[in-house]
Design a protein around this motif. Structure first.
Motif, mmCIF file in Angstrom:
data_model
loop_
_atom_site.group_PDB
_atom_site.id
_atom_site.type_symbol
_atom_site.label_atom_id
_atom_site.label_comp_id
_atom_site.label_asym_id
_atom_site.label_seq_id
_atom_site.Cartn_x
_atom_site.Cartn_y
_atom_site.Cartn_z
ATOM 1 N N ALA A 188 -23.331 16.015 -2.060
ATOM 2 C CA ALA A 188 -22.609 16.334 -3.293
ATOM 3 C C ALA A 188 -21.639 17.497 -3.086
ATOM 4 N N PHE A 189 -20.497 17.381 -3.737
ATOM 5 C CA PHE A 189 -19.482 18.428 -3.749
ATOM 6 C C PHE A 189 -19.205 18.818 -5.209
ATOM 7 N N ASP A 190 -18.728 20.028 -5.407
ATOM 8 C CA ASP A 190 -18.334 20.549 -6.726
ATOM 9 C C ASP A 190 -19.555 20.994 -7.539
ATOM 10 N N MET A 221 -27.654 3.015 12.214
ATOM 11 C CA MET A 221 -26.516 3.413 11.375
ATOM 12 C C MET A 221 -26.996 4.268 10.217
ATOM 13 N N ILE A 222 -26.325 5.403 9.991
ATOM 14 C CA ILE A 222 -26.705 6.322 8.919
ATOM 15 C C ILE A 222 -26.018 5.903 7.621
ATOM 16 N N ASN A 223 -26.815 5.738 6.558
ATOM 17 C CA ASN A 223 -26.273 5.493 5.223
ATOM 18 C C ASN A 223 -25.897 6.831 4.593
ATOM 19 N N LEU A 224 -24.646 6.961 4.204
ATOM 20 C CA LEU A 224 -24.142 8.227 3.664
ATOM 21 C C LEU A 224 -23.382 7.978 2.378
ATOM 22 N N ILE A 225 -23.705 8.744 1.350
ATOM 23 C CA ILE A 225 -22.959 8.695 0.090
ATOM 24 C C ILE A 225 -22.340 10.066 -0.149
ATOM 25 N N LEU A 226 -21.042 10.084 -0.393
ATOM 26 C CA LEU A 226 -20.330 11.297 -0.750
ATOM 27 C C LEU A 226 -20.159 11.300 -2.259
ATOM 28 N N MET A 227 -20.666 12.352 -2.909
ATOM 29 C CA MET A 227 -20.699 12.397 -4.368
ATOM 30 C C MET A 227 -19.820 13.524 -4.885
ATOM 31 N N GLY A 228 -19.075 13.245 -5.929
ATOM 32 C CA GLY A 228 -18.233 14.267 -6.557
ATOM 33 C C GLY A 228 -17.998 13.951 -8.013
ATOM 34 N N GLY A 229 -16.920 14.526 -8.546
ATOM 35 C CA GLY A 229 -16.597 14.320 -9.947
ATOM 36 C C GLY A 229 -15.270 13.628 -10.123
ATOM 37 N N GLU A 230 -14.400 14.250 -10.909
ATOM 38 C CA GLU A 230 -13.151 13.599 -11.311
ATOM 39 C C GLU A 230 -12.080 13.618 -10.219
ATOM 40 N N ASP A 231 -12.300 14.378 -9.153
ATOM 41 C CA ASP A 231 -11.331 14.364 -8.045
ATOM 42 C C ASP A 231 -11.994 13.910 -6.742
ATOM 43 N N VAL A 232 -12.974 13.034 -6.867
ATOM 44 C CA VAL A 232 -13.730 12.596 -5.683
ATOM 45 C C VAL A 232 -12.855 11.767 -4.735
ATOM 46 N N HIS A 233 -11.681 11.321 -5.189
ATOM 47 C CA HIS A 233 -10.763 10.621 -4.282
ATOM 48 C C HIS A 233 -10.357 11.502 -3.098
ATOM 49 N N THR A 280 -16.731 9.983 -10.724
ATOM 50 C CA THR A 280 -16.429 9.674 -12.121
ATOM 51 C C THR A 280 -15.028 9.105 -12.323
ATOM 52 N N GLU A 281 -14.286 8.930 -11.243
ATOM 53 C CA GLU A 281 -12.927 8.405 -11.346
ATOM 54 C C GLU A 281 -12.898 6.897 -11.494
ATOM 55 N N ASP A 282 -11.711 6.394 -11.833
ATOM 56 C CA ASP A 282 -11.435 4.971 -11.778
ATOM 57 C C ASP A 282 -11.543 4.503 -10.319
ATOM 58 N N ASN A 283 -11.876 3.248 -10.119
ATOM 59 C CA ASN A 283 -12.122 2.761 -8.757
ATOM 60 C C ASN A 283 -10.865 2.389 -7.971
ATOM 61 N N THR A 284 -9.691 2.517 -8.563
ATOM 62 C CA THR A 284 -8.450 2.057 -7.927
ATOM 63 C C THR A 284 -8.206 2.640 -6.533
ATOM 64 N N PRO A 285 -8.244 3.974 -6.349
ATOM 65 C CA PRO A 285 -7.947 4.499 -5.005
ATOM 66 C C PRO A 285 -8.967 4.090 -3.947
ATOM 67 N N PHE A 286 -10.197 3.824 -4.372
ATOM 68 C CA PHE A 286 -11.244 3.450 -3.425
ATOM 69 C C PHE A 286 -11.104 1.983 -3.015
ATOM 70 N N ASN A 287 -10.715 1.148 -3.971
ATOM 71 C CA ASN A 287 -10.432 -0.249 -3.640
ATOM 72 C C ASN A 287 -9.263 -0.329 -2.660
ATOM 73 N N ARG A 288 -8.257 0.510 -2.913
ATOM 74 C CA ARG A 288 -7.081 0.510 -2.046
ATOM 75 C C ARG A 288 -7.457 0.939 -0.624
ATOM 76 N N ALA A 289 -8.418 1.879 -0.516
ATOM 77 C CA ALA A 289 -8.857 2.379 0.796
ATOM 78 C C ALA A 289 -9.962 1.523 1.398
ATOM 79 N N ASN A 290 -10.389 0.484 0.663
ATOM 80 C CA ASN A 290 -11.450 -0.412 1.130
ATOM 81 C C ASN A 290 -12.758 0.340 1.384
#
Length: 388
Positions: free
Chosen positions: A83-85, A1-13, A34-44
């Motif tokens: 990384a994006f942006d 399994m590949i470990n992947l991290i997607l990195m961004g800034g204030e619109d990383v959602h 750099t965003e609040d974690n709410t949308p990511f928690n919602r998306a699990n």
């Protein structure tokens, strides 16, 4: 399994959709932003938060790089961090120097403000930008460009190796989501709320209210149309920006012609009731996502003849390209498209065809090919270099 991290800034959602695609493919995903974690928690989806200042500030930027380095050190060996942006694509390779547990991938999502206007200040900043890119070059495993113009610039200035770079147009769009039906009652309610004359064409621009997005040019073009006797519906949607924002009073000067709606959550509904999407930007973007959204819904398109825009808008196929910073040219193209019902019908139809090139499925599979080639230590020269 590949470990992947997607990195961004204030619109990383905006990476949540493609993250779900990678999870389906069997990747182990986290998102870093750099965003609040709410949308990511919602998306699990697992989320790591850090902070940075969007503007340049050397002390704050150094602090951000140090914080990122501490995060990167803890990652399992072989982790790919993508990384994006603008700032994240600079901070990530700097923070990774000397670390052997991660592979650095970046997507250049446009060239930004310093490539927008030819001023002495920007000319100097471009020299600095090039030197930074040359410094980062040895620490980047793969670079993805969203349009061919940006790739050409990097190749011409030897800022990347061709064997470690590829053009993949856009970050992908979930076409099916935009094709799904919206309740007719919602559209009728919007028409009533906004006092839309359904016998006339409706133009819309959705953007942050910054000059480089061509907002003032759009307002002036709408005024010209009106003064020439073409009383279309003109909508302007988007929030005032804290940096380089157009003032509300500047927008309100055009309230006779244009309905300014501010920030809205019902963008899909607003696009659905519209006929033609206008983006007169002169900002060096990757591929403007809002053009893809308008295409998926089936609007005719008008955009400036700029990198990224011309990857989506094909003149006389799904819309018209216009000259940057020229409201008169813009107004003439708006009238040209609105006044020929059959031509506009074809442009709308072709928008839905063109947008398939940017589907989330195609883009995610192209990204996955790159990740797998890096993980399997195959020569990156073997990764297909043609554009998606």
């Amino acid at each position: 399994m590949i470990n992947l991290i997607l990195m961004g800034g204030e619109d990383v959602h905006s990476r949540i959709e493609i993250a779900k695609e990678f999870i389906e493919m069997g990747f182990k995903i986290k998102i870093l932003g750099t965003e609040d974690n709410t949308p990511f928690n919602r998306a699990n989806i697992n989320y790591i938060q850090y902070s940075f200042n969007r503007e340049f500030g050397i002390l704050y930027d150094i602090k951000t790089v140090v914080t990122l380095r501490d995060i990167l050190k803890q990652l399992p060996k072989g982790t790919i961090v993508h990384a994006f942006d603008t700032k994240p694509t600079i901070f990530l390779p700097l923070a990774s120097i000397g670390l052997d547990n991660i592979k650095v991938v970046r997507t250049i999502t446009g060239m930004g403000r310093i490539f927008t206007d030819n001023t002495p200040k920007n000319s100097l900043l471009r020299v600095i930008y090039n030197q930074i890119q040359l410094l980062l070059k040895p620490f980047i495993h793969f670079t993805i460009f969203q349009n061919s113009d940006d790739a050409t610039y990097f190749f011409r200035h030897n800022l990347v190796s061709k064997g470690r770079a590829r053009v993949i147009k856009s970050s992908g769009i979930d076409i099916e989501r935009f094709k799904s039906k919206i309740e007719l009652s919602k559209i009728r309610a919007l028409v009533k709320e906004l006092d839309i004359d359904i016998t006339k064409r409706t133009f819309i621009l959705v953007s942050r209210m910054v000059k480089q997005k061509g907002v003032l040019e759009y307002l002036e073009a709408c005024k010209i149309c009106y003064e020439e006797g073409f009383y279309y519906n003109f909508l302007l949607v988007g929030q005032l920006d804290s940096d380089n924002s157009i003032r509300l009073e500047d927008i309100e000067k055009y309230k006779k012609y244009v309905k300014y709606l501010g920030r809205r959550e019902d963008i899909r509904e607003l696009l659905t009731l519209s006929d033609i999407f206008v983006l007169p930007t002169y900002y060096r973007e990757g591929v403007p996502r809002v053009l893809l959204e308008a295409s998926a819904i089936g609007l005719g398109l008008i955009a400036t003849d700029m990198p990224g825009c011309r990857d989506v808008v094909v003149d006389e196929y799904n819309g018209k390209l216009v000259k940057p910073k020229e409201p008169k040219d813009l107004s003439s193209k708006m009238i040209y498209m609105a006044e020929d019902r059959e031509r506009l019908r074809k442009f709308k139809q072709n928008s839905k065809i063109k947008v398939r090139e940017f589907s989330l499925d195609r883009v995610s599979r192209a990204y996955a090919d790159i990740y797998k080639s890096i993980t399997n230590s195959r020569s990156l020269e073997n990764v297909e270099s043609s554009a998606v």
